[in-house]
Design a protein around this motif. Structure first.
Motif, short mmCIF file in Angstrom:
data_model
loop_
_atom_site.label_atom_id
_atom_site.label_comp_id
_atom_site.label_asym_id
_atom_site.label_seq_id
_atom_site.Cartn_x
_atom_site.Cartn_y
_atom_site.Cartn_z
N GLU A 41 11.56 -146.50 16.52
CA GLU A 41 11.15 -147.81 17.05
C GLU A 41 11.52 -147.92 18.52
OE1 GLU A 41 9.63 -151.62 17.39
OE2 GLU A 41 9.32 -150.08 15.84
N LEU A 42 12.72 -147.46 18.91
CA LEU A 42 13.13 -147.54 20.31
C LEU A 42 12.25 -146.64 21.18
CD1 LEU A 42 15.08 -148.75 22.36
CD2 LEU A 42 16.64 -146.84 21.94
N ALA A 43 11.88 -145.48 20.65
CA ALA A 43 10.98 -144.59 21.40
C ALA A 43 9.65 -145.28 21.66
CB ALA A 43 10.77 -143.29 20.64
N TYR A 44 9.16 -146.02 20.68
CA TYR A 44 7.89 -146.74 20.83
C TYR A 44 8.03 -147.84 21.87
CZ TYR A 44 4.04 -149.91 19.82
OH TYR A 44 2.96 -150.74 19.94
N GLN A 45 9.13 -148.60 21.81
CA GLN A 45 9.33 -149.70 22.74
C GLN A 45 9.44 -149.22 24.18
OE1 GLN A 45 9.33 -152.96 22.20
NE2 GLN A 45 9.03 -152.82 19.99
N LEU A 46 10.04 -148.04 24.38
CA LEU A 46 10.24 -147.52 25.73
C LEU A 46 9.11 -146.62 26.19
CD1 LEU A 46 14.07 -146.66 25.58
CD2 LEU A 46 13.00 -148.61 26.71
N GLY A 47 8.23 -146.24 25.28
CA GLY A 47 7.14 -145.36 25.64
C GLY A 47 7.60 -143.95 25.95
N ILE A 48 8.60 -143.46 25.22
CA ILE A 48 9.13 -142.11 25.44
C ILE A 48 9.10 -141.36 24.12
CG2 ILE A 48 10.58 -142.83 27.38
CD1 ILE A 48 12.93 -142.96 25.50
N THR A 49 9.48 -140.09 24.16
CA THR A 49 9.42 -139.28 22.96
C THR A 49 10.61 -139.58 22.04
OG1 THR A 49 10.70 -137.44 23.89
CG2 THR A 49 8.30 -137.43 24.26
N LEU A 50 10.42 -139.30 20.76
CA LEU A 50 11.49 -139.46 19.78
C LEU A 50 12.66 -138.55 20.12
CD1 LEU A 50 12.63 -140.54 17.10
CD2 LEU A 50 11.31 -138.75 15.91
N GLY A 51 12.35 -137.33 20.59
CA GLY A 51 13.41 -136.39 20.94
C GLY A 51 14.33 -136.91 22.02
N THR A 52 13.76 -137.65 22.98
CA THR A 52 14.58 -138.20 24.05
C THR A 52 15.56 -139.24 23.52
OG1 THR A 52 12.85 -137.84 25.70
CG2 THR A 52 14.52 -139.47 26.24
#
Length: 467
Positions: A41-52
């Protein structure tokens, strides 16, 4: 849901997330037990990869900020941080201490003689009550005398007495900056400045140093400072112009002038903290003298003769006089007038100057032995500097070296303590010259350090000159 602001962050995104998490915990925006958003969910909110995000949470867990529980998610961890190795502990096992910068405490002026003198002072009972938050006039005038050793002609009306230099840093930052402001610091700097700034909602921006003669580190790079201002909207800069901790570098007048030019160009406030300056024979003009309209200067007695007194002094630009008084009052009402009187007596009667002369002679001997024993490794220091910055071979892990020496009963500090969190430790350790009283143990510890380094890597082929 917690979502960090990383729009103005520089460097790896995963570190920016971990830094934002740490800052929000220190600021109280996140509390123990608060649940963090699921990684996806945080990856989606920030527009970054899940790995990050996974790397960010792993870094936060490494810092003991959070704790992951299978099936339940990730939570802000309870306070379980280890006590800093810089903090003394009563009854701790005896070690050869080359980590903590206690500058020859066994050569301090006599406390008992000072207390006897105080007991005979007429009107001493007045010190048993409240005094103004900035301190009594006589004690502020003592601060003026102390600042002379720092290359600064201080105005007693702009001097305030604090509970040591660290308290001085805290109240000065509160007086000069607003929560959310960014403050530039050296890439290697006083360890507590990172937590002090974060606790007040300020962001530390590390700025690289110039390369000094012989390969040593010099002053903060003025061009890099200007770039940091443009990128991070920096509002001020924290500097240690004399005997910088930990690199030991003392700025030349040219280095000071160039940094003042940048400060004036971008209207930066300057905080100079110089606890070791009195050990220098001929200090150069302070930033408070070169740029008095924007500089707050901090002086301390702790590193010179009496950490137990908890007395320091700050000298601020005129517009911040009232703010400093208020911040001292809000934090602790006042520094102790009793110990301020003790220090004033030592200064007025020459005991402080005498102790410094004795300590300078002792330090010159210690430095010469350290330089000789540790050759061919490069020790950035000098005969008038009370610690050294030892360069290690590039493949030597300073944390591993610190741990190996600890098992032998020798304490040193890895470069990690002087860097912003999340950075790879640089190949340096700091060694202090004056905490260990026994001369033979001091020599033994240096010999063991050199031997232990050789087990990690081959000695360098070239001997670089001592800075």
């Amino acid at each position: 849901m917690w979502v960090p602001n990383i729009e103005v962050a520089s460097g790896p995104i995963y570190l920016a997330i971990a830094d934002a998490l740490e800052a929000d915990i220190l600021a109280g925006s996140l509390a123990q037990g608060d649940r963090l958003p699921p990684q996806r969910e945080l990856a989606y909110q920030l527009g970054i990869t899940l790995g990050t995000v996974t790397r960010a949470y792993a870094e936060a867990e490494r810092r003991r900020l959070v704790k992951g529980e299978t099936g339940r998610g990730t939570y802000v961890a309870p306070e379980s941080q280890k006590v800093s190795p810089l903090i003394p502990k009563e009854g701790e096992p005896e070690t050869c201490d080359l980590a903590r910068n206690f500058a020859y405490p066994f050569l301090n002026p006599s406390l008992s003689d000072g207390l006897v003198r105080m007991a005979k002072t007429v009107g001493i009972e007045r010190l048993n009550g409240f005094v103004p938050s900035e301190g009594l006039k006589a004690h502020r005038e003592t601060g003026v005398l102390v600042f002379k050793d720092y290359g600064l002609d201080a105005d007693p009306d702009r001097v305030a007495v604090t509970c040591g230099a660290q308290h001085g840093i805290q109240v000065t930052c509160q007086a000069l900056f607003l929560p959310g402001d960014a403050v530039a610091v050296d890439q290697f700097t006083y360890p507590s400045i990172f937590s002090s700034l974060a606790a007040q909602g300020l962001k530390a921006i590390p700025v690289p140093a110039l390369t000094g003669g012989g390969g040593g580190l010099g002053a903060m790079d003025p061009d890099a400072l200007a770039q940091a201002v443009r990128m991070h909207h920096v509002k001020g800069v924290f500097l240690m112009p004399n005997m910088q901790n930990p690199t030991t570098h003392t700025m030349s007048i040219d280095e000071r002038t160039r940094l003042v030019e940048v400060a004036r160009q971008f209207d930066l406030k300057v905080i100079e903290d110089d606890p070791y300056t009195p050990f220098l024979a001929d200090p150069l003009p302070a930033f408070g003298a070169l740029a008095p309209e924007r500089t707050a200067s901090i002086a301390s007695i702790s590193k010179v003769c009496s950490p137990g007194s908890r007395i320091g002094f700050v000298h601020v630009p005129a517009p911040f006089e009232d703010s400093i008084r208020n911040k001292i009052g809000e934090s602790t009402w006042m520094a102790s007038p009793i110990t301020a009187e003790l220090i004033s007596g030592w200064v007025r009667e020459g005991h402080l100057s005498k102790a410094l002369r004795v300590k300078r002679r002792a330090n010159s001997v210690r430095f010469d032995r350290a330089r000789k024993i540790l050759e061919p490794y490069f020790l950035q220091s000098g005969s008038h500097k009370v610690f050294g910055w030892l360069a290690l071979p590039e493949d030597v892990d300073p944390d591993a070296l610190q741990a190996a020496l600890s098992h032998q009963g020798i304490s040193v500090l890895s470069s990690r303590y002087f860097q912003a969190k999340g950075q790879k430790p640089a190949p340096y350790i700091r060694l202090t010259f004056g905490s260990e009283e026994n001369e033979d143990r001091f020599d033994w510890a240096l010999d063991r350090i050199k031997t232990t380094i050789s087990t990690f890597a081959e000695p360098p082929d070239l001997i670089r000159p001592v800075g």
